[in-house]
Scaffold this motif. Structure first.
Motif, PDB file in Angstrom:
ATOM      1  N   VAL A 133      -6.198   6.632 -11.156  1.00 47.19           N
ATOM      2  CA  VAL A 133      -7.304   6.334  -9.957  1.00 47.19           C
ATOM      3  C   VAL A 133      -8.672   6.502 -10.564  1.00 47.19           C
ATOM      4  O   VAL A 133      -9.537   5.852 -10.426  1.00 47.19           O
ATOM      5  CB  VAL A 133      -7.105   7.433  -8.986  1.00 47.19           C
ATOM      6  CG1 VAL A 133      -8.214   7.499  -8.213  1.00 47.19           C
ATOM      7  CG2 VAL A 133      -5.769   7.287  -8.198  1.00 47.19           C
ATOM      8  N   SER A 189      -3.536   5.071   5.046  1.00 46.19           N
ATOM      9  CA  SER A 189      -4.267   5.103   3.800  1.00 46.19           C
ATOM     10  C   SER A 189      -3.587   5.063   2.777  1.00 46.19           C
ATOM     11  O   SER A 189      -2.304   5.870   2.982  1.00 46.19           O
ATOM     12  CB  SER A 189      -5.113   6.562   3.863  1.00 46.19           C
ATOM     13  OG  SER A 189      -5.908   6.692   2.620  1.00 46.19           O
ATOM     14  N   PHE A 231      -2.636   3.701  -1.710  1.00 45.90           N
ATOM     15  CA  PHE A 231      -3.341   3.198  -3.031  1.00 45.90           C
ATOM     16  C   PHE A 231      -2.716   1.685  -3.420  1.00 45.90           C
ATOM     17  O   PHE A 231      -1.457   1.554  -2.913  1.00 45.90           O
ATOM     18  CB  PHE A 231      -3.267   4.041  -4.223  1.00 45.90           C
ATOM     19  CG  PHE A 231      -3.871   5.267  -4.051  1.00 45.90           C
ATOM     20  CD1 PHE A 231      -5.143   5.227  -4.692  1.00 45.90           C
ATOM     21  CD2 PHE A 231      -3.164   6.361  -3.470  1.00 45.90           C
ATOM     22  CE1 PHE A 231      -5.662   6.756  -4.637  1.00 45.90           C
ATOM     23  CE2 PHE A 231      -3.737   7.590  -3.318  1.00 45.90           C
ATOM     24  CZ  PHE A 231      -5.383   7.620  -4.006  1.00 45.90           C
ATOM     25  N   ASP A 267       1.235   5.588  -0.589  1.00 41.79           N
ATOM     26  CA  ASP A 267       0.474   7.021  -0.947  1.00 41.79           C
ATOM     27  C   ASP A 267       1.036   7.586  -2.048  1.00 41.79           C
ATOM     28  O   ASP A 267       2.241   7.515  -2.577  1.00 41.79           O
ATOM     29  CB  ASP A 267       0.476   7.589   0.226  1.00 41.79           C
ATOM     30  CG  ASP A 267       1.941   7.959   0.788  1.00 41.79           C
ATOM     31  OD1 ASP A 267       2.863   8.403  -0.315  1.00 41.79           O
ATOM     32  OD2 ASP A 267       2.046   8.364   2.045  1.00 41.79           O
ATOM     33  N   LYS A 268       0.281   8.474  -2.581  1.00 37.51           N
ATOM     34  CA  LYS A 268       0.586   9.148  -3.914  1.00 37.51           C
ATOM     35  C   LYS A 268       2.024   9.883  -3.777  1.00 37.51           C
ATOM     36  O   LYS A 268       2.880   9.961  -4.732  1.00 37.51           O
ATOM     37  CB  LYS A 268      -0.675  10.116  -4.257  1.00 37.51           C
ATOM     38  CG  LYS A 268      -0.275  10.881  -5.223  1.00 37.51           C
ATOM     39  CD  LYS A 268      -1.356  11.951  -5.648  1.00 37.51           C
ATOM     40  CE  LYS A 268      -1.076  12.642  -6.823  1.00 37.51           C
ATOM     41  NZ  LYS A 268      -2.542  13.591  -7.289  1.00 37.51           N
ATOM     42  N   GLU A 295      -8.160   3.486  -3.614  1.00 38.79           N
ATOM     43  CA  GLU A 295      -7.576   3.776  -2.419  1.00 38.79           C
ATOM     44  C   GLU A 295      -7.998   2.730  -1.702  1.00 38.79           C
ATOM     45  O   GLU A 295      -9.042   2.111  -1.592  1.00 38.79           O
ATOM     46  CB  GLU A 295      -8.212   5.221  -1.874  1.00 38.79           C
ATOM     47  CG  GLU A 295      -7.390   5.871  -0.599  1.00 38.79           C
ATOM     48  CD  GLU A 295      -7.910   7.198  -0.465  1.00 38.79           C
ATOM     49  OE1 GLU A 295      -7.310   7.691   0.355  1.00 38.79           O
ATOM     50  OE2 GLU A 295      -8.548   7.662  -1.158  1.00 38.79           O
ATOM     51  N   ASN A 298       0.950  -1.307  -0.010  1.00 40.03           N
ATOM     52  CA  ASN A 298      -0.095   0.189   0.033  1.00 40.03           C
ATOM     53  C   ASN A 298       0.826   1.147  -0.081  1.00 40.03           C
ATOM     54  O   ASN A 298       1.593   1.428   0.867  1.00 40.03           O
ATOM     55  CB  ASN A 298      -0.901  -0.074   1.117  1.00 40.03           C
ATOM     56  CG  ASN A 298      -1.569   1.322   1.562  1.00 40.03           C
ATOM     57  OD1 ASN A 298      -1.403   2.332   1.478  1.00 40.03           O
ATOM     58  ND2 ASN A 298      -3.078   0.998   1.716  1.00 40.03           N
TER      59      ASN A 298
END
Length: 200
Positions: A64, A79, A81, A37-38, A71, A35
């Motif tokens: 996305v 959190s 993606f 994150d951006k 997400e 996972n």
């Protein structure tokens, strides 16, 4: 492949088409298999000057929107993606379109940033404003227990930020040095000092 992106700040061999940037992003997710994150993905691309911020961010958002990324929260509630089946298909079928050096650079940077994220999650630094400067509070965690917590004074925010950044580079070394000093363990002190000189 047509060049259809801005190339400001891109080194020779960088990506100059939107499709290439999308493929690279899917490749990163497929390789790291975590996972993410951006920010980590975009910084991985920017740090190697493979594309500029606007193009990389735009490509990420399009992935996305088209369902290649979604997400999701990881096991500890962070959190980020993940790659969908559609994104995995893009990564597997089209990654041969990317030069090996491009993939190598981006993957190396992504894994480094993930490691940095783990360090920052497990070890905390707080910068607190006081009347005549800043108190910088460092906490080294051993999971559920704080192994070491200490405060240093910094006369300016810039110095406090420098201390924070340097701490995050080698938190385990900081702990080793402090432990060796307070226990007067000569062997450990020597090993810690040798490690520090190796770093610098």
């Amino acid at each position: 492949m047509a060049f259809d992106t801005f190339d400001e700040g891109i080194l020779p061999g960088g990506l100059r088409s939107k499709n290439e940037i999308k493929i690279l992003i899917c490749y990163l997710f497929n390789s790291v298999k975590e996972n993410i994150d951006k920010e980590i993905v975009i910084n991985s691309i920017l740090n190697e000057s493979l594309a500029n911020y606007f193009e990389a961010s735009s490509a990420f958002d399009e992935l996305v929107l088209n369902g290649s990324l979604e997400e999701q929260q990881n096991s500890i509630g962070e959190s980020g993606f993940v790659l969908t089946d559609k994104g995995k298909m893009i990564a597997n079928q089209l990654e041969t379109n990317l030069a090996y050096t491009v993939k190598e650079k981006a993957y190396r940077c992504a894994t480094k940033l993930l490691a940095q994220k783990k360090i920052e999650r497990e070890n905390k630094v707080e910068i607190n404003k006081i009347d005549n400067g800043y108190n910088v509070v460092f906490t080294i965690s051993g999971g559920s227990t704080d192994l070491l917590k200490f405060t240093l004074y910094a006369p300016s925010y810039e110095q406090a930020q420098m201390m924070k950044n340097n701490f995050y580079e080698y938190p385990s070394t900081v702990y080793s040095v402090m432990l060796a000093l307070v226990t007067k363990d000569k062997d450990s002190v020597g090993a810690a000092l040798e490690e520090i000189y190796g770093i610098f």
